[in-house]
Design an enzyme around this catalytic site. Structure first.
Site, PDB file in Angstrom:
ATOM      1  N   CYS A  15       3.210   8.627  17.997  1.00  0.00           N
ATOM      2  CA  CYS A  15       3.535   9.807  17.189  1.00  0.00           C
ATOM      3  C   CYS A  15       4.733   9.398  16.347  1.00  0.00           C
ATOM      4  CB  CYS A  15       3.960  11.059  18.087  1.00  0.00           C
ATOM      5  SG  CYS A  15       5.447  10.618  19.019  1.00  0.00           S
ATOM      6  N   CYS A  18       7.738   7.787  17.604  1.00  0.00           N
ATOM      7  CA  CYS A  18       7.559   6.111  18.099  1.00  0.00           C
ATOM      8  C   CYS A  18       7.930   5.436  16.867  1.00  0.00           C
ATOM      9  CB  CYS A  18       6.345   5.989  18.664  1.00  0.00           C
ATOM     10  SG  CYS A  18       5.565   6.878  19.984  1.00  0.00           S
ATOM     11  N   ASP A 424       5.226   2.634 -26.009  1.00  0.00           N
ATOM     12  CA  ASP A 424       5.507   1.527 -27.118  1.00  0.00           C
ATOM     13  C   ASP A 424       4.290   1.512 -28.030  1.00  0.00           C
ATOM     14  OD1 ASP A 424       6.507  -1.088 -28.182  1.00  0.00           O
ATOM     15  OD2 ASP A 424       4.877  -2.193 -26.805  1.00  0.00           O
ATOM     16  N   ASP A 625       4.160  -3.094 -22.393  1.00  0.00           N
ATOM     17  CA  ASP A 625       3.239  -4.152 -21.809  1.00  0.00           C
ATOM     18  C   ASP A 625       4.317  -5.078 -20.646  1.00  0.00           C
ATOM     19  OD1 ASP A 625       5.435  -5.586 -22.911  1.00  0.00           O
ATOM     20  OD2 ASP A 625       4.467  -6.477 -24.878  1.00  0.00           O
ATOM     21  N   ASP A 629       9.351  -5.052 -23.063  1.00  0.00           N
ATOM     22  CA  ASP A 629       9.746  -3.694 -22.818  1.00  0.00           C
ATOM     23  C   ASP A 629      10.577  -3.456 -21.605  1.00  0.00           C
ATOM     24  OD1 ASP A 629       8.667  -2.282 -25.245  1.00  0.00           O
ATOM     25  OD2 ASP A 629       6.848  -2.536 -24.330  1.00  0.00           O
TER      26      ASP A 629
END
Length: 734
Positions: A15, A18, A424, A625, A629
């Site tokens: 669970c 844990c 861009d 790209d 950028d």
């Protein structure tokens, strides 16, 4: 100090408590910078300093608190798969045995309720018979709960195992007291056995469903070729993929998978790259083009030279990226983590309160025990722990299918809240490759003859616009003329002689310098320039022969994608280094308002433009790209890299789109919003289930068997809801 990141498979977790306990233990180890544990993937990702600790030490630290850990790398991958198969088979076998032993007691109980009281039913209800049937289920099949509870209590981090062990033990021991000491027939053996059986069934179904959430990774791994055809001396030799080395030449036959990343040395074919990009149509490839491992050679015979092998291939990077994303946490998960941390102690307190209150009010302490058992077994921290990671696993896997690679849960969640997207221009909104858009002969030469002349002159130029004209001429099957006395005029154009006449191709300034009369065509040229096109004049001496316009065309789906984004209420911006006229023309064509178009922006200034939008309180994504950028991508709340999955793009961006289709941007938003909705639905179900279920159990409206069944299937319901995300259809890339 150098930092290293490793992934471990964690076993024995049941669970959210844990996973939280393992995560806490790992983070306490010396040299560990950050550790995150994902309950859904059953993996831990640990960043640590190799000088201060080791993988062996980290594994031992997990084992010391009662769980198992194994390094998730190529060397152990096969063992992990074998262990997984063994564990699944063991769960299935134990479930069958538990069901066989429990069924007679349940059938006997149902028969008694229906009024059947024959010898067989009476035999099944004998305390000794029920004891013999229930004991193996309680202490052999249910041993996992006792082991888990022991380690949980030892480390002062109670989990689901504590609730199940306490609840079923209480029912079992009460049955022994009533059947063998008090001599009554109020037995609850079937309750304790059925609770364990139902929880095992729930865990088995949960395990199967969790495996389905990881289908995306498995499908990607299946794309990896097992062998390659080594090409030497005109002959092919089959070798294991692990033996392929850099610069090896490989033969790829029609219909075969490309084994590794490489460059085509010989041949021409269509390559199905849908597994990388989501694009349905094969892409034509020729000598000098790149191909990627896992893609399919559809028709031609190819010889490729390997330039990336093993873990360096694009496919291997994608698998690693999707695995990292599926193992990550999103901010919304912190809510569930905080609640899970106090959940089990709170339930134990409520069970004790239920026992005391029911006993004091009714003076029926057996009923008080039954009500307390119902509270213990209905409470389910598992659903809370699985709500977020399972949805993220399915969401990131679905994204990978469509060529959308999301780095982590935080990126996925943030993308759902975006308010502005900055694009861009070159290579993002546009194709990044100038094309001839208009061609007009205005004098005595025919268009075909003029195109022969233009193409021949520009073949000697290296300018991008000249290359666009040459490509256009070649597509139109233009003839090559002999050009002499060629001269490139920087910033103006080119000149050269053909058949004894001198010709010039260039801008208006060059025409004026040569004394050409351009007045009759300036209005047409102005109209083309207002559309963002670059116009070149073709002249012989003072006579204009024609005009040709070149532009970087917008991508086919740019308008549709931007329309989809605007419909979602997202503001769209365009940044470009182009002049204002060209930028606004592109903006108009795409449907971006003029006030949101910013021209003549230098690459280093793009990040400042993103910051300006963030300062207005907007959540901003930058789409570029991934290379020039990079500052803006890093600055934005979400950086989205367009392209074909270069290393730089993957490292810089939060989300990488493996194709150049702008619909992928809108698809990313759709996917993130749908995934976030699933997370919220899962959390709501987990919260409401416990909020309603525990009081009902405390008030005696649910018997322990029904409570155990509800607890077992709450996690399964969350998993199935997450898996339903797979039915979502994104706009397919053509």
């Amino acid at each position: 100090m150098n930092e290293k990141t490793e992934t471990f498979v964690i076993t024995g977790m049941t669970c959210a408590n844990c996973s939280a306990r393992v995560e806490k233990e790992l983070n306490q180890q010396k040299g560990v910078k950050k550790a995150t544990v994902n309950l859904a993937t059953e993996k831990a990702t640990v960043s640590y300093e190799p000088q201060a600790t080791s993988t062996d030490h980290l594994i031992h630290s997990v084992e010391d608190i009662g769980y198992g850990a194994i390094l998730y790398d190529d060397a152990h991958r096969q063992k992990i798969q074998q262990d997984e198969q063994t564990r699944t088979a063991k769960m299935k076998n134990q479930l069958i045995i538990a069901a066989v032993l429990t069924s007679p007691m349940i059938l006997g109980m149902i028969a008694m309720m229906l009024g059947f009281d024959g010898p067989v039913v009476q035999f099944i209800h004998l305390p000794l018979v029920q004891f013999l049937l229930a004991t193996p289920v309680q202490f052999w099949i249910g041993a996992r709960f006792y082991r888990g509870a022991y380690h949980a209590l030892k480390t002062k981090a109670p989990n689901m195992d504590v609730l199940v062990a306490m609840g079923t033990s209480a029912a079992y021991l009460l049955s022994i007291y009533n059947g063998f000491i008090a001599g009554t027939h109020d037995l609850y053996f079937e309750s304790s056995a059925m609770i364990i059986t139902l929880i095992l069934l729930g865990k088995y179904l949960e395990h199967r469903a969790k495996n389905r959430t990881g289908d995306a990774i498995k499908k990607l791994m299946k794309l990896q070729a097992k062998t390659a055809l080594l090409w030497k001396g005109g002959e092919a030799q089959e070798i294991p993929i692990e033996e392929v080395q850099l610069d090896n030449e490989l033969l790829v036959k029609p219909g075969q998978q490309v084994p590794v990343d490489g460059i085509i040395m010989e041949g021409f074919s269509g390559i199905d790259e849908s597994m990388l990009t989501g694009e349905s149509l094969p892409k034509e490839k020729k000598t000098g083009d790149n191909v990627y491992g896992g893609t399919v050679n559809t028709n031609g015979r190819l010889i490729i030279r390997a330039n990336k092998v093993g873990n360096e291939t694009v496919l291997a990077q994608i698998i690693r990226m999707v695995e990292d994303a599926q193992g990550s946490k999103s901010p919304i998960q912190k809510i569930a983590d905080r609640i899970s941390a106090i959940f089990v102690p709170t339930v134990l307190g409520l069970a004790l309160l239920t026992f005391l209150a029911t006993g004091i009010v009714t003076q029926d302490w057996q009923m008080a025990i039954v009500h307390a058992v119902s509270v213990l077994v209905i409470a389910c921290p598992c659903a809370l722990g699985l709500a977020t990671p399972t949805a993220i696993m399915v969401g990131t896997g679905l994204g990978a299918k469509y060529g959308i690679l999301i780095k982590g849960g935080e990126s996925l969640e943030t993308a759902a809240h975006l308010e502005a997207i900055v694009f861009d221009k070159t290579g993002t909104i546009t194709k990044g490759k100038p094309e001839v858009t208009d061609y007009l002969a205005v004098a005595e030469l025919s268009e075909a003859a003029l195109l022969d002349l233009t193409t021949s002159l520009e073949k000697s130029s290296e300018h991008p616009l000249a290359q666009a004209i040459v490509r256009f001429g070649e597509e139109k099957s233009a003839k090559t003329l002999a050009i002499t006395n060629f001269k490139a005029l920087p910033g103006a154009g080119v000149e050269g002689e053909a058949d004894g006449s001198r010709y010039a191709i260039g801008n208006l300034r060059l025409m004026k310098q040569n004394g050409a009369d351009t007045s009759a065509y300036e209005e047409k040229v102005h109209e083309l320039e207002m559309q963002g096109k670059t116009v070149m004049w073709i002249a012989s001496g003072k006579k204009v022969l024609g005009i040709i316009a070149v532009a970087d065309q917008i991508k086919e789906n740019a308008k549709e994608s931007i329309r989809r984004l605007k419909e979602k209420g997202i503001a769209v911006y365009l940044l470009t280094g182009d002049n204002k006229r060209t930028a606004e023309a592109i903006g108009r064509e795409c449907g971006i308002p003029a006030e949101n178009v910013q021209s003549e922006v230098l690459p280093e200034d793009k990040a400042a433009k993103v910051i300006a939008l963030q300062e207005k309180g907007l959540k901003v994504a930058m789409v570029g790209d991934g290379i020039n950028d990079a500052p803006a991508l890093a600055t934005a709340d979400i950086g989205i890299a367009m392209g074909t999955g270069t290393d730089i793009a993957m490292e810089t961006a939060d989300i990488t789109l493996m194709n150049g289709d702008l619909n992928s941007v809108a698809n990313t938003i759709d996917l993130s919003q749908s995934t976030l909705r699933k997370i919220k639905q899962n959390l709501f179900w987990a919260f409401i289930y416990n909020t309603i279920g525990i009081p009902f159990a405390a008030l005696g409206f649910l018997n322990p068997i029904v409570a155990g069944g509800a607890m077992a299937f709450s996690s399964v319901s969350v998993l199935l809801n997450s898996l339903s995300l797979n039915r979502k259809k994104l706009t397919k890339i053509q």
